[in-house]
Every structure is written in C-alpha cells, then in structure tokens.
Design an enzyme around this catalytic site. Sequence first.
Site, PDB file in Angstrom:
ATOM      1  N   ASP B  12       0.859  -1.185   0.000  1.00 47.78           N
ATOM      2  CA  ASP B  12       0.000   0.000   0.000  1.00 47.78           C
ATOM      3  C   ASP B  12       0.893   1.232   0.000  1.00 47.78           C
ATOM      4  O   ASP B  12       2.075   1.151   0.324  1.00 47.78           O
ATOM      5  CB  ASP B  12      -0.914   0.016   1.241  1.00 47.78           C
ATOM      6  CG  ASP B  12      -1.863   1.231   1.252  1.00 47.78           C
ATOM      7  OD1 ASP B  12      -2.270   1.671   0.161  1.00 47.78           O
ATOM      8  OD2 ASP B  12      -2.178   1.737   2.338  1.00 47.78           O
ATOM      9  N   SER B  13       0.320   2.386  -0.347  1.00 44.02           N
ATOM     10  CA  SER B  13       1.088   3.623  -0.267  1.00 44.02           C
ATOM     11  C   SER B  13       1.377   3.996   1.191  1.00 44.02           C
ATOM     12  O   SER B  13       2.289   4.757   1.457  1.00 44.02           O
ATOM     13  CB  SER B  13       0.319   4.762  -0.944  1.00 44.02           C
ATOM     14  OG  SER B  13      -0.930   4.936  -0.309  1.00 44.02           O
ATOM     15  N   CYS B  75      -4.176  -1.341  -2.068  1.00 42.35           N
ATOM     16  CA  CYS B  75      -4.312   0.104  -2.266  1.00 42.35           C
ATOM     17  C   CYS B  75      -5.224   0.292  -3.464  1.00 42.35           C
ATOM     18  O   CYS B  75      -4.915  -0.181  -4.565  1.00 42.35           O
ATOM     19  CB  CYS B  75      -2.924   0.684  -2.548  1.00 42.35           C
ATOM     20  SG  CYS B  75      -2.913   2.414  -3.066  1.00 42.35           S
ATOM     21  N   GLU B 153      -5.673  10.173   9.114  1.00 42.45           N
ATOM     22  CA  GLU B 153      -4.276  10.220   9.568  1.00 42.45           C
ATOM     23  C   GLU B 153      -4.090  11.188  10.738  1.00 42.45           C
ATOM     24  O   GLU B 153      -3.152  11.038  11.522  1.00 42.45           O
ATOM     25  CB  GLU B 153      -3.359  10.590   8.399  1.00 42.45           C
ATOM     26  CG  GLU B 153      -3.475   9.571   7.280  1.00 42.45           C
ATOM     27  CD  GLU B 153      -2.175   9.164   6.658  1.00 42.45           C
ATOM     28  OE1 GLU B 153      -1.255   9.984   6.618  1.00 42.45           O
ATOM     29  OE2 GLU B 153      -2.078   8.008   6.214  1.00 42.45           O
ATOM     30  N   CYS B 187     -11.354   2.842  -0.605  1.00 44.70           N
ATOM     31  CA  CYS B 187     -10.020   3.270  -0.169  1.00 44.70           C
ATOM     32  C   CYS B 187      -9.736   2.511   1.113  1.00 44.70           C
ATOM     33  O   CYS B 187     -10.595   2.466   2.010  1.00 44.70           O
ATOM     34  CB  CYS B 187      -9.997   4.776   0.081  1.00 44.70           C
ATOM     35  SG  CYS B 187      -8.470   5.380   0.844  1.00 44.70           S
ATOM     36  N   HIS B 189      -8.093   3.205   3.598  1.00 43.58           N
ATOM     37  CA  HIS B 189      -8.099   4.025   4.815  1.00 43.58           C
ATOM     38  C   HIS B 189      -9.481   4.081   5.467  1.00 43.58           C
ATOM     39  O   HIS B 189      -9.593   4.396   6.653  1.00 43.58           O
ATOM     40  CB  HIS B 189      -7.713   5.471   4.493  1.00 43.58           C
ATOM     41  CG  HIS B 189      -6.267   5.789   4.658  1.00 43.58           C
ATOM     42  ND1 HIS B 189      -5.336   5.482   3.703  1.00 43.58           N
ATOM     43  CD2 HIS B 189      -5.592   6.391   5.660  1.00 43.58           C
ATOM     44  CE1 HIS B 189      -4.154   5.899   4.116  1.00 43.58           C
ATOM     45  NE2 HIS B 189      -4.282   6.445   5.290  1.00 43.58           N
TER      46      HIS B 189
END
Lengths: 271, 271
Positions: B12-13, B75, B153, B187, B189
């Site tokens: 993943d990034s 990702c 984040e 996504c 996240h």
Amino acid sequence: MTSKPFTIGVFDSGFGGLTVLRELLDLIPNARFTYLGDTARLPYGSKSRTTIARYAVSSTNFLLREGADLLVIACNTATALALNEIRAAAGFVPVLGVIEPGAHAAFAANPAGSVVVLATAATVQSNAYSRTLDLLGIRSTEKACPLLVPLVEEGWTAHPVTAEVARIYLTEALMKAPDATTLLLGCTHYPVLKPLLHTVLEQMHRPLHIIDSARATAEAVLARLPAVPPLAAEAQPLAVFATDSVEKFQQLGSRFLGHPLPLVTLVDLGG
Amino acid sequence: MTSKPFTIGVFDSGFGGLTVLRELLDLIPNARFTYLGDTARLPYGSKSRTTIARYAVSSTNFLLREGADLLVIACNTATALALNEIRAAAGFVPVLGVIEPGAHAAFAANPAGSVVVLATAATVQSNAYSRTLDLLGIRSTEKACPLLVPLVEEGWTAHPVTAEVARIYLTEALMKAPDATTLLLGCTHYPVLKPLLHTVLEQMHRPLHIIDSARATAEAVLARLPAVPPLAAEAQPLAVFATDSVEKFQQLGSRFLGHPLPLVTLVDLGG
C-alpha cells in the site's frame, strides 16, 4: 548581445511557494524566475527529516542546473529541516529560506509581543521557528495543523469546515499562549486562508496580528541582490516546472499566484 | 529441513493496506506476510497515473526481491491505475487487487442494488469501480473524498468535523444516486471510519449497507492459494517495511492492523 539575465530559482514541495513567487515578481521585476513544485512527492510536512532533505536537495539541484544565481526555498518544511543540506549542495549560490524573514517580520510587527506559529507537523517538530524567534527575544508557541494544507488543496478556503478546523487548532494553541499578540503563518499554503483566519480570530475575540513570510522573504531577497539590469524584451520572465500532473498545477496554481501561470513543464526527478 | 514458507507480499502507499493485512492474517494463518508501506511518497490518491504507476512498480519490485509468491495490491489507487504495469513487472507471480473483490462483495450483498463508491480523486478519475460494477450489471456513482485520508491520519476517526465532511460528501453523492442501496468504501483508509459513516447515514435517514473490500480481498486470495503447509515454529509470520519514518508507522499502523505491529524496517526505494 545581451548578458544572461539574473535568475532566481524558487522551490516548494507544491503550490504554496507561489505565494512567495507572487511577492518576488512584484518586488523584483528585473530578474528571471524559475519555479519548481515537487508535486510528485508532496506533501513534505508529514515526512521525516532524512526524506525531506533528500527530496529538497534533488529539487534544488534541478534549479541549479537550470542556471539559478540565487535560490529561494519557498517551503517552510524544507527550510526548517534541510536548509544546511541545500546550502551544502548549492556551493557559492546564495540560499534564502522563509523562516528567518518570517520571524523578523513578526519581531518588527511587535518587538514585545508573543507569537503563535501555525505550521506543518514536520516544521513544528524541528522547532526552527521557536529557535529563530528565541534569538530575537520573542516568546513563541508552535502548533501543528496537518489538515489545513489538504483543506486548501480541496479549495475550501472560505468553507465552514475549514473555519471549524482553524478554530480547533487556534483554541488549542491559545490555551498554551494566552498572551499571544501575533499569528505567524509558518506554511506557504496558509496565506490564502488569511481572510478566514481573521474572521475566526474575531469570533474568538482574539484579534491577533497575522503575519506571513511571503512579503518578508521577497524583501530579504531584494536586499541580497546585486544591481540587476532590466530583462531584455525577448526574455521569458518566468518558467514553471512540476514533477507531477501539470494540468492540476496549472489549475490550482493560479489561485496561489493571483494570476494565470505560464505553461507548466513536467520534469522527472526520479523516485 | 523445512521448505521456504509461502510468502504473500502486501503493498500500500501507507497504512491503509493494514486493514487488508488484518483480514489476511485472520484467514490465512499458514502463510508468511511481507508488508510494504510506501510512506515516503504517499499519498498516491492525488497524483497522476504515470507517477502512481512508477511508484507502485518500484514498490512491488521490492516485495518480489523479498521473495513474494503472490502479491496483494492493498491500495485502491494503485489497483485502479497501475494493475497492468504491476502484473507486467510481476511475471509469473499472481497479483490481486482490491477493486474486483470489493465490487463482487457489493454485488453479493445486493445484486439488484445501486452502489455509491467513496474513493480518492485518482481512483474516481480512473472509473475502475464503475467499469467493474458495470460488468456485474450494477449501477454506481463514484465520489472523490480527498479530505477523508488526512482526517483519518490526524486520528479524527470519531470527530464532529469528520462527520460533517462525510455528510457533505455523502449528500453530494446521494443527490446523484437517490436510489442507492450500498456504500462501497473504495479506499483502504476508510474501514476505520465505518462506525462514523453508519451514524451519519442514520442521521440522514439513508441506512445504506456499508461494504469494504478488505475481507472480500482476503477471501479472493484464499481461493487462489495452493495448499499451504503450516509455518515452521521458528518462522517470522510477518515482516513490515516502510519507506519513511518507521516510528510514525509503528504508532499509526496499529490503529489499522487492530493490534501492535512487529518492528518496522526502513527501506530506501530512491526518489
């Protein structure tokens, strides 16, 4: 035959540095400008010192190859964490960052004041602002604002959500600095938020004086310049490069520069 | 002598892919896992196809050098924009992305439904989800949500500002898809926002079924696996690498993985 024009290289991780370029273009019309936005690797503000220094040095090396006679690091994070590495790479070419001019502008605005600095997480962790302000005898409190850059890039510069986020950050910062007089914008993305920050501070009954380092940096550059002859009529006054999607840069960039950008050229710095 | 354990490389990034790794660890206890978060170059979601493909290929090449027998692209942005390039680089090593499993899970949940996909700007621009859902006969509307990753984040996973941002994005999406039945989180996240999204949808009187691709991807991997013998007692079941600040990765990562991470190793992929 005309001599090579004096070239000022301006570097940022993205668009924010265009707020500094805007003041430079206004103040120093005789120079030629080369701007690089390292958009393929932004944001710098959430990354480590080692990574930021690596990216900043490879970016400034590009500007040196493009013939820069002076470098402006129009990025608070790169100035805070990589100025020494950039100066080592630049050799005899002078390098100016945004932090010293910003700190001096805050001092000039109120020498007896107390300053709140809003910046990225990496800039705050470096304590570059508080060290510089300390030397001037100014008390300061630094506050990391990781959401402000994404909100600006979303275009929500006058949005209620951005006002709410700003209010949360400012409340936290002012609890630690109840006597603050001055708000220093320690990220070149933030000047486009000035009207919103003014409104939020008024609503909080804390009308701080807001300072950004863009104008102060342009003035510091002017003070360092030799006498620069006027540009030849046929000279291109501004070349803009980006490491990712030039369409997006073209589109978003004009918001920071205050007028349309010339054609942006894509450049590959590896990685 | 034990044979080399079957190794699944997960990429993943950043941290988001750990939500997929979590399901993989749960479902496939016999494999060895190698995870790479390309944190020095994140986020991918706001960048161009060319840049994303270059970063994704160099990241998956690292996992191949580390001995991956199968690759999971955990990702959405890299899956949407670089799956062909990654497959070309991987040769005979099978590569699974998160988009097909996610789309199939949405179909399985409601074959006659209509889907709203929340994703990054790059994923939405690629139309990878709508093309995949089209093939299954499912109508879909994609909505770019650039602020959700920074909010996650920042740790604001249950914060009123995040709820307000989600409400704005969902309102815009549901205006275009008034008959939507299913919300697909496009996504990696976003799964940590599931409780918040449930609450916001309830307040909007739109109780959509929320699907994420983490479990569906793990099930697709299991279906592709040969019979994997149990790991030797002395084998390390999980190795984690990141291209930037391992301290931050260690700290934030456990929130996505659901339990503490093993020691994270820093790796330099250039750039």
